[in-house]
Design a protein around this motif. Structure first.
Motif, PDB file in Angstrom:
ATOM      1  N   ILE A 198       0.980  -1.330  -0.099  1.00  0.00           N
ATOM      2  CA  ILE A 198       0.112  -0.184  -0.096  1.00  0.00           C
ATOM      3  C   ILE A 198       0.687   1.312  -0.087  1.00  0.00           C
ATOM      4  CG2 ILE A 198      -1.656   1.161   1.378  1.00  0.00           C
ATOM      5  CD1 ILE A 198      -2.480  -1.170   2.492  1.00  0.00           C
ATOM      6  N   ASN A 200       2.066   4.999   0.993  1.00  0.00           N
ATOM      7  CA  ASN A 200       2.192   5.612   2.102  1.00  0.00           C
ATOM      8  C   ASN A 200       1.180   6.938   1.949  1.00  0.00           C
ATOM      9  OD1 ASN A 200       2.471   7.040   4.662  1.00  0.00           O
ATOM     10  ND2 ASN A 200       4.686   7.469   4.308  1.00  0.00           N
ATOM     11  N   SER A 201      -0.070   6.859   2.354  1.00  0.00           N
ATOM     12  CA  SER A 201      -0.850   8.131   2.140  1.00  0.00           C
ATOM     13  C   SER A 201      -0.890   8.652   3.423  1.00  0.00           C
ATOM     14  CB  SER A 201      -2.454   7.663   1.687  1.00  0.00           C
ATOM     15  OG  SER A 201      -2.969   6.824   2.505  1.00  0.00           O
ATOM     16  N   ASN A 202      -0.874   7.916   4.434  1.00  0.00           N
ATOM     17  CA  ASN A 202      -1.223   8.695   5.773  1.00  0.00           C
ATOM     18  C   ASN A 202      -0.154   9.925   6.148  1.00  0.00           C
ATOM     19  OD1 ASN A 202      -3.229   7.097   6.360  1.00  0.00           O
ATOM     20  ND2 ASN A 202      -1.984   5.476   7.908  1.00  0.00           N
ATOM     21  N   GLY A 248       0.765   0.718  13.697  1.00  0.00           N
ATOM     22  CA  GLY A 248       1.497  -0.120  14.754  1.00  0.00           C
ATOM     23  C   GLY A 248       1.069  -0.107  16.175  1.00  0.00           C
ATOM     24  N   GLY A 296      -3.499   3.071  11.981  1.00  0.00           N
ATOM     25  CA  GLY A 296      -2.877   3.258  10.661  1.00  0.00           C
ATOM     26  C   GLY A 296      -4.086   3.332   9.559  1.00  0.00           C
TER      27      GLY A 296
HETATM   28  P1  AMP Z   1      -2.002  -0.822  11.488  1.00  0.00           P
HETATM   29  O1  AMP Z   1      -2.511   0.341  12.245  1.00  0.00           O
HETATM   30  O2  AMP Z   1      -0.658  -0.469  11.574  1.00  0.00           O
HETATM   31  O3  AMP Z   1      -2.554  -1.991  11.698  1.00  0.00           O
HETATM   32  O4  AMP Z   1      -2.562  -0.429  10.103  1.00  0.00           O
HETATM   33  C1  AMP Z   1      -3.660  -0.788   9.890  1.00  0.00           C
HETATM   34  C2  AMP Z   1      -4.045  -0.466   8.114  1.00  0.00           C
HETATM   35  O5  AMP Z   1      -3.890   0.577   7.921  1.00  0.00           O
HETATM   36  C3  AMP Z   1      -3.060  -1.230   7.454  1.00  0.00           C
HETATM   37  O6  AMP Z   1      -3.307  -2.641   7.113  1.00  0.00           O
HETATM   38  C4  AMP Z   1      -3.065  -0.603   6.109  1.00  0.00           C
HETATM   39  O7  AMP Z   1      -4.000  -0.996   5.355  1.00  0.00           O
HETATM   40  C5  AMP Z   1      -3.458   0.878   6.539  1.00  0.00           C
HETATM   41  N1  AMP Z   1      -2.153   1.614   6.628  1.00  0.00           N
HETATM   42  C6  AMP Z   1      -1.410   1.534   7.554  1.00  0.00           C
HETATM   43  N2  AMP Z   1      -0.431   2.778   7.482  1.00  0.00           N
HETATM   44  C7  AMP Z   1      -0.619   3.179   6.217  1.00  0.00           C
HETATM   45  C8  AMP Z   1      -0.237   4.455   5.648  1.00  0.00           C
HETATM   46  N3  AMP Z   1       0.998   4.973   6.173  1.00  0.00           N
HETATM   47  N4  AMP Z   1      -0.738   4.979   4.614  1.00  0.00           N
HETATM   48  C9  AMP Z   1      -1.983   4.283   3.980  1.00  0.00           C
HETATM   49  N5  AMP Z   1      -2.607   3.036   4.786  1.00  0.00           N
HETATM   50  C10 AMP Z   1      -1.896   2.623   5.955  1.00  0.00           C
END
Ligand code: AMP
Ligand code: MG
Length: 397
Positions: A198, A200-202, A248, A296
Motif C-alpha cells: 500500500i 503511504n498516504s497517511n 503499529g 493506521g
Molecule cells: P495498523 O494500524 O498498523 O495495523 O494499520 C492498519 C491498516 O492501515 C494497514 O493494514 C494498512 O492497510 C493501513 N495503513 C497503515 N499505514 C498506512 C499508511 N501510512 N498509509 C496508508 N495506509 C496505511
C-alpha cells in the motif's frame, strides 16, 4: 489502562498540553503573511477608534432639539475632510458617511428621511441625540487591547492590525511536527507497490492536516515493523515539537510502537479510546515531547488527528483556545449504529449545512469514499437509532 470515552480523552489531551507547554519562540512577519498565524503579543489601539465622532449615514448633521422642523443648510462635509464652523440653532450640514460630525450637531438624519431644496431641508420626525453617529472611542479607546496574544489571526484580526498601524506583526513560530508512518506493507508514493503493498498516504494526509492546523510537518522515512528500526525513526521524531506516528498501535504481533515508546521512558495518558474509527489511540509524553500513536487505517488516522492531535498542536503553537466545532444537521435518512462508541462516519452535508446524508463506504481504508464526503457524522455512543429528520452532530472536514 482503562479506555477513555471521547470527551475524557480530548480533555486529557488539552489538560496535559496546557500544563506542560511553554511559550513558543516568536518571529516577525509582514501583515499579509500573518493570516492563520498565532499572534504573539497583545495589540492595543494606537488611537481612539473612531478618532472623532463620525457619521454612520449619508444625510444631514443636525441639532436633535430642532426636530421635527425645517433647517437652513449651511454647507456640506465629506469623508476625509473636516467642516469649518459649527451648526447653530435652526441649521444643518449635509454630511456623507464616514465624515466627521461638525461642531454643534448632535445627530445625523439619513437622507431618506429628509426633503431638501432651495438651501433648506425639512425633517418631519424627531431624532434622538447621537443618532447615526459613531462616537469617538466607542469601538476602542487609545491604549485598549483589541487583540490578545494567542489569537489565531483570521481576516478580522488582519483588519484590526491594519487599522491600528501594524505593517509587521510578531507571531509564534510554527511548531515542528514529525510524522513517522510504520508498516512493512507500506511503500513510498514514488514506488510501484506490489499487490500486497500500500502506498503511504497517511504521512501526506497528516502533513496536510498539520499545515492546516498551523504546524510545520516533517515527514520521516517509513519505519519497518521491527523494534529496532521503529526506535530509530521515533528517536529522530523526538527532535520535533510534536511526534505523530501512524500505524503499529493495535494488538498484532508486529505492532511495536507502544513497546518502542515505552523504551524511551514514555508516560502514557491513554492507549485506547471508545471511538470508531480509532480505538487503539496512544497519547503520551517522552523526552519532554508529546506524541500520538495514531491507528493506521486512513480514516482512523485522519479522524484521530482532527479530534485529538490537532488540539495538542494548536496549544503547542501558542493558541489560547482550541475548538472542535460539531454543529447539528438534520439527517436525510434513518441512521443506525451499534452503541458504545462515538462513531465518525463519512457524510455529505448540503451546501447550506442544514442536511446531512451518510456516504456509502467500504470501511476505514476507503479513501475514495472519504474524498466524496465533506464531513463526518458524529454518532453518540448512547444512541442506536437516529430517525430520518432527526438532528445529529457533524464534524466538517
Ligand atoms: P495498523 O494500524 O498498523 O495495523 O494499520 C492498519 C491498516 O492501515 C494497514 O493494514 C494498512 O492497510 C493501513 N495503513 C497503515 N499505514 C498506512 C499508511 N501510512 N498509509 C496508508 N495506509 C496505511
Ligand atoms: Mg501496521
Amino acid at each position: 489502562m482503562v479506555p477513555l470515552d471521547f470527551h475524557q480523552a480530548r480533555a486529557k489531551v488539552i489538560d496535559a498540553v496546557r500544563l506542560a507547554r511553554e511559550i513558543p519562540p516568536m518571529e516577525d512577519v509582514a501583515l499579509d503573511a500573518a493570516a492563520a498565524r498565532v499572534l504573539a503579543v497583545d495589540v492595543a489601539a494606537d488611537r481612539d477608534s473612531p478618532a472623532l465622532d463620525r457619521s454612520a449615514r449619508d444625510g444631514y448633521a443636525v441639532r436633535a432639539a430642532d426636530l421635527p422642523g425645517e433647517l437652513a443648510v449651511i454647507g456640506e462635509v465629506r469623508a476625509g475632510e473636516r467642516f469649518v464652523g459649527a451648526v447653530g440653532p435652526g441649521q444643518a450640514v449635509e454630511i456623507m458617511t464616514g465624515a466627521p460630525v461638525p461642531a454643534g450637531a448632535d445627530a445625523v438624519v439619513m437622507v431618506e428621511d429628509t426633503h431638501a431644496g432651495n438651501g433648506r431641508v425639512r425633517i418631519d420626525r424627531g431624532v434622538q441625540p447621537a443618532q447615526a453617529i459613531n462616537r469617538r472611542g466607542s469601538e476602542a479607546a487609545a491604549g485598549e487591547i483589541v487583540l490578545r496574544a494567542g489569537t489565531r489571526l483570521d481576516y478580522t484580526g488582519i483588519a484590526a492590525l491594519a487599522a491600528f498601524g501594524h505593517s509587521r506583526v510578531a507571531v509564534y513560530r510554527r511548531p515542528t511536527v514529525a510524522i513517522v508512518a510504520t508498516g512493512d506493507e507500506i511503500v513510498e508514493v514514488e514506488e510501484t507497490p506490489a499487490e500486497f503493498q500500500i502506498r503511504n498516504s497517511n504521512a501526506h494526509s497528516l502533513a496536510a492536516q498539520v499545515t492546516r492546523a498551523g504546524g510545520a510537518p516533517v515527514i520521516l522515512p517509513l519505519a519497518r515493523d521491527t523494534v529496532e528500526h521503529t526506535r530509530q525513526m521515533v528517536s529522530h521524531g523526538f527532535e520535533a515539537d510534536l511526534l505523530l506516528i501512524s500505524g503499529g498501535v493495535s494488538a498484532g504481533k508486529y505492532d511495536v510502537v507502544e513497546e518502542v515508546l515505552a523504551g524511551f521512558g514514555a508516560e502514557f495518558y491513554f492507549d485506547r479510546v471508545l471511538i470508531q474509527p480509532g480505538q487503539p489511540l496512544v497519547f503520551g509524553r517522552a523526552l519532554g515531547k508529546f506524541f500520538f500513536g495514531l491507528p493506521g487505517n486512513p480514516s482512523s488516522t485522519m479522524v484521530t488527528f482532527e479530534v485529538f492531535a490537532r488540539a495538542a498542536l494548536e496549544l503547542l503553537g501558542g493558541e489560547t483556545e482550541t475548538a472542535l466545532m460539531m454543529p447539528w444537521a438534520r439527517l436525510t435518512r434513518e441512521f443506525r449504529h451499534r452503541p458504545g462508541l462515538t462513531r465518525f462516519l463519512p457524510a455529505r452535508l448540503t451546501a447550506d449545512g442544514a442536511e446531512v446524508t451518510p456516504v456509502a463506504w467500504h470501511g476505514s481504508g476507503d479513501i475514495p469514499a472519504l474524498t466524496r464526503a465533506n464531513a463526518f457524522l458524529v454518532a453518540d455512543p448512547s444512541r442506536e437509532v437516529y430517525a430520518a429528520g432527526e438532528w445529529i452532530r457533524v464534524l466538517i472536514k
